[in-house]
Write a protein that holds these residues in place. Sequence first.
Motif, PDB file in Angstrom:
ATOM      1  N   GLN A  25       0.853  -1.189   0.000  1.00 45.41           N
ATOM      2  CA  GLN A  25       0.000   0.000   0.000  1.00 45.41           C
ATOM      3  C   GLN A  25       0.887   1.236   0.000  1.00 45.41           C
ATOM      4  OE1 GLN A  25      -2.278   0.653   3.664  1.00 45.41           O
ATOM      5  NE2 GLN A  25      -1.086  -0.933   4.675  1.00 45.41           N
ATOM      6  N   THR A  26       0.302   2.360  -0.438  1.00 42.38           N
ATOM      7  CA  THR A  26       1.075   3.583  -0.612  1.00 42.38           C
ATOM      8  C   THR A  26       0.508   4.699   0.250  1.00 42.38           C
ATOM      9  OG1 THR A  26       1.622   2.975  -2.888  1.00 42.38           O
ATOM     10  CG2 THR A  26       1.902   5.281  -2.277  1.00 42.38           C
ATOM     11  N   GLN A  50       5.887   3.452   0.801  1.00 48.42           N
ATOM     12  CA  GLN A  50       5.139   2.246   0.490  1.00 48.42           C
ATOM     13  C   GLN A  50       5.373   1.213   1.577  1.00 48.42           C
ATOM     14  OE1 GLN A  50       6.520   1.538  -3.673  1.00 48.42           O
ATOM     15  NE2 GLN A  50       4.339   1.469  -4.132  1.00 48.42           N
ATOM     16  N   VAL A  51       4.291   0.676   2.117  1.00 46.54           N
ATOM     17  CA  VAL A  51       4.424  -0.498   2.984  1.00 46.54           C
ATOM     18  C   VAL A  51       4.809  -1.665   2.083  1.00 46.54           C
ATOM     19  CG1 VAL A  51       3.274  -2.046   4.601  1.00 46.54           C
ATOM     20  CG2 VAL A  51       2.698   0.402   4.577  1.00 46.54           C
ATOM     21  N   VAL A  52       5.842  -2.403   2.484  1.00 45.71           N
ATOM     22  CA  VAL A  52       6.362  -3.478   1.638  1.00 45.71           C
ATOM     23  C   VAL A  52       6.523  -4.764   2.441  1.00 45.71           C
ATOM     24  CG1 VAL A  52       7.569  -1.946   0.031  1.00 45.71           C
ATOM     25  CG2 VAL A  52       8.768  -2.767   2.072  1.00 45.71           C
ATOM     26  N   ARG A  53       6.236  -5.877   1.772  1.00 42.09           N
ATOM     27  CA  ARG A  53       6.611  -7.176   2.317  1.00 42.09           C
ATOM     28  C   ARG A  53       8.041  -7.452   1.889  1.00 42.09           C
ATOM     29  NH1 ARG A  53       2.883 -10.047   0.187  1.00 42.09           N
ATOM     30  NH2 ARG A  53       1.443  -9.977   1.958  1.00 42.09           N
ATOM     31  N   ALA A  54       8.916  -7.760   2.835  1.00 40.17           N
ATOM     32  CA  ALA A  54      10.336  -7.950   2.561  1.00 40.17           C
ATOM     33  C   ALA A  54      10.695  -9.425   2.681  1.00 40.17           C
ATOM     34  CB  ALA A  54      11.169  -7.127   3.540  1.00 40.17           C
ATOM     35  N   VAL A  55      11.292  -9.967   1.632  1.00 42.89           N
ATOM     36  CA  VAL A  55      11.720 -11.372   1.632  1.00 42.89           C
ATOM     37  C   VAL A  55      13.234 -11.404   1.573  1.00 42.89           C
ATOM     38  CG1 VAL A  55      11.586 -13.589   0.454  1.00 42.89           C
ATOM     39  CG2 VAL A  55       9.586 -12.069   0.481  1.00 42.89           C
TER      40      VAL A  55
END
Length: 328
Positions: A244-245, A291-296
């Motif tokens: 999401q931004t 930006q909310v980010v999923r980090a792998v």
Amino acid sequence: MLTPFDDYPVHQTALPVAHAGGGHPDHYDRFWFNGYDEQMYFALAFGLYPSRGIIDAAFSVVHDGVQRSVFASGRIPLDRTRTSIGPISVEIVEPLRVNRILVDAAEHGLVADLTATARTPAHEEPRATQYDGTELRTDSTRATQMVTWTGQLASGGQDIRVNDGTYGTKDRSWGIRGVGERTPAAPRTALPQVFFLWAPLNFADECLHYVVMENEAGQPWLERSAGASLLLAPGETVELEPLQTFRMKGVGYLHPTWGHGRWHDELAVGGETFKVAELDTIAPDCVHVQQVVRAVWGDRIGLGVLEQLVIGSYEPGGFRGMLDGAPE
């Protein structure tokens, strides 16, 4: 001019605390917080501008496709321990450890009572110094700290669940940065140029933090990683998936009306609400985003933010004009 804080042993010069930054008009001292999960994001900015006589703050939430904000601005208090303006307050419960933020703006659709507890030590980023010709434009220090949140939050009359341990970031910065109306000076000889990335990332057992500012040729003039950088080693990277931004104008950055350090009145409070899908990505007040980010990272899966601001030319990315975006 003496203030109550002068009774504490905090002086850096022979001047009282009220006289900051050698009198530079763009001296500022700011709290900044965010908190987020995969469904919501909130942020608070709270700034003091001693040489301009102004204090301001803003709180903003993104949830269910809506970004809602409340803004407050007024005359700076002589007592620097008074960290509140209008409906927004920041409390230093335990320095460098625990902070509480309070927002009481039901008329603008926002109410919050949230406590941030440090997850990591505060990390001092490199001092950022930049000139525009002979004019000192930036000379600041930032301390970044990962936090977790507890408390209550409501937006638009709807309670938003803030699970205990919700991730977030505390950012304390101070020094000189372009704020308020520009003081009279000769016209600039070159167009503004900024390339900025800032990425605090949370994993269950570790945190990463990366910051870089580059010139138009892609040469860093500020860069630091804590824990690791996004490219850790050949074959070892952190992949970021946007979820999401958040437009940073929600807490005053590049806002055409509620920009930081502007005089409105002895006390002024306002609010605004936008549907996220209707905001123009490359509008001047929308180009600064988190930006909310999923980090792998290998077998680790974490959550964080990637802040981005690009203004003017940036050769590595193909940016040419002021706000034209990258080529398709």
